[in-house]
Scaffold this motif. Structure first.
Motif, mmCIF file in Angstrom:
data_model
loop_
_atom_site.group_PDB
_atom_site.id
_atom_site.type_symbol
_atom_site.label_atom_id
_atom_site.label_comp_id
_atom_site.label_asym_id
_atom_site.label_seq_id
_atom_site.Cartn_x
_atom_site.Cartn_y
_atom_site.Cartn_z
ATOM 1 N N VAL A 96 0.839 -1.199 0.000
ATOM 2 C CA VAL A 96 0.000 0.000 0.000
ATOM 3 C C VAL A 96 0.877 1.252 0.000
ATOM 4 O O VAL A 96 0.623 2.214 -0.734
ATOM 5 N N GLY A 97 1.943 1.246 0.816
ATOM 6 C CA GLY A 97 2.847 2.394 0.848
ATOM 7 C C GLY A 97 3.514 2.640 -0.487
ATOM 8 O O GLY A 97 3.600 3.780 -0.954
ATOM 9 N N ALA A 98 3.971 1.583 -1.131
ATOM 10 C CA ALA A 98 4.603 1.728 -2.445
ATOM 11 C C ALA A 98 3.598 2.242 -3.473
ATOM 12 O O ALA A 98 3.931 3.085 -4.310
ATOM 13 N N ALA A 99 2.370 1.751 -3.405
ATOM 14 C CA ALA A 99 1.342 2.210 -4.340
ATOM 15 C C ALA A 99 1.059 3.698 -4.154
ATOM 16 O O ALA A 99 0.913 4.441 -5.135
ATOM 17 N N ILE A 100 1.008 4.147 -2.926
ATOM 18 C CA ILE A 100 0.760 5.570 -2.663
ATOM 19 C C ILE A 100 1.907 6.421 -3.194
ATOM 20 O O ILE A 100 1.690 7.464 -3.809
ATOM 21 N N VAL A 101 3.127 5.983 -2.957
ATOM 22 C CA VAL A 101 4.287 6.736 -3.444
ATOM 23 C C VAL A 101 4.264 6.828 -4.960
ATOM 24 O O VAL A 101 4.475 7.908 -5.538
ATOM 25 N N LEU A 102 4.008 5.729 -5.642
ATOM 26 C CA LEU A 102 3.953 5.745 -7.109
ATOM 27 C C LEU A 102 2.823 6.619 -7.616
ATOM 28 O O LEU A 102 2.979 7.361 -8.591
ATOM 29 N N TRP A 103 1.681 6.559 -6.975
ATOM 30 C CA TRP A 103 0.533 7.360 -7.375
ATOM 31 C C TRP A 103 0.848 8.843 -7.239
ATOM 32 O O TRP A 103 0.548 9.638 -8.124
ATOM 33 N N ARG A 104 1.519 9.241 -6.150
ATOM 34 C CA ARG A 104 1.880 10.647 -5.948
ATOM 35 C C ARG A 104 2.903 11.110 -6.978
ATOM 36 O O ARG A 104 2.834 12.236 -7.465
ATOM 37 N N ARG A 105 3.854 10.265 -7.309
ATOM 38 C CA ARG A 105 4.857 10.640 -8.324
ATOM 39 C C ARG A 105 4.204 10.870 -9.667
ATOM 40 O O ARG A 105 4.541 11.794 -10.393
ATOM 41 N N ARG A 106 3.267 9.991 -10.029
ATOM 42 C CA ARG A 106 2.573 10.148 -11.309
ATOM 43 C C ARG A 106 1.764 11.438 -11.358
ATOM 44 O O ARG A 106 1.692 12.093 -12.374
ATOM 45 N N ARG A 107 1.158 11.786 -10.224
ATOM 46 C CA ARG A 107 0.357 13.008 -10.184
ATOM 47 C C ARG A 107 1.234 14.233 -10.337
ATOM 48 O O ARG A 107 0.832 15.226 -10.947
#
Length: 110
Positions: A96-107
């Motif tokens: 979940v933490g990795a998914a959040i980090v990737l999602w924020r980078r994409r944004r």
């Protein structure tokens, strides 16, 4: 009237210098990297101990006091804890933490 006795003034100056030296030493000790690291390590150990205790309580694992003479093999002689739920929880938290980090980078890149 001001105290103009030279000996008394010298004693006051010496006392003030000693107090100032103590204060400077205390400040230097407080902000020294070694002391800061020691305090941080002690704080992390304390927090980790509380975290492990709370996870153990949540899983229903009772803590066994460990004597210094106990061997590593003898600590869990009576019953071994089931670590599967803990490992699954940690893995899920990492995903979940990795998914959040990737999602924020994409944004940010948009």
């Amino acid at each position: 009237m001001a105290d103009t006795d030279p000996d008394e003034l010298e004693r006051r100056i010496a006392r003030t210098r000693a107090e100032l030296a103590q204060t400077v030493d205390a400040i230097a000790d407080r902000v020294s990297p070694k002391r800061v690291a020691e305090r941080t390590v002690a704080d992390v150990k304390s927090r980790a101990g509380h975290f492990v205790a709370s996870v153990g309580d949540a899983l229903g694992v009772t803590q066994k006091p460990v004597e210094y003479a106990d061997t590593a093999e003898g600590v869990w002689e009576e019953e071994r804890p089931n670590l599967a739920p803990v490992l699954i929880g940690v893995g899920a938290a990492l995903v979940v933490g990795a998914a959040i980090v990737l999602w924020r980078r994409r944004r940010r890149l948009r």
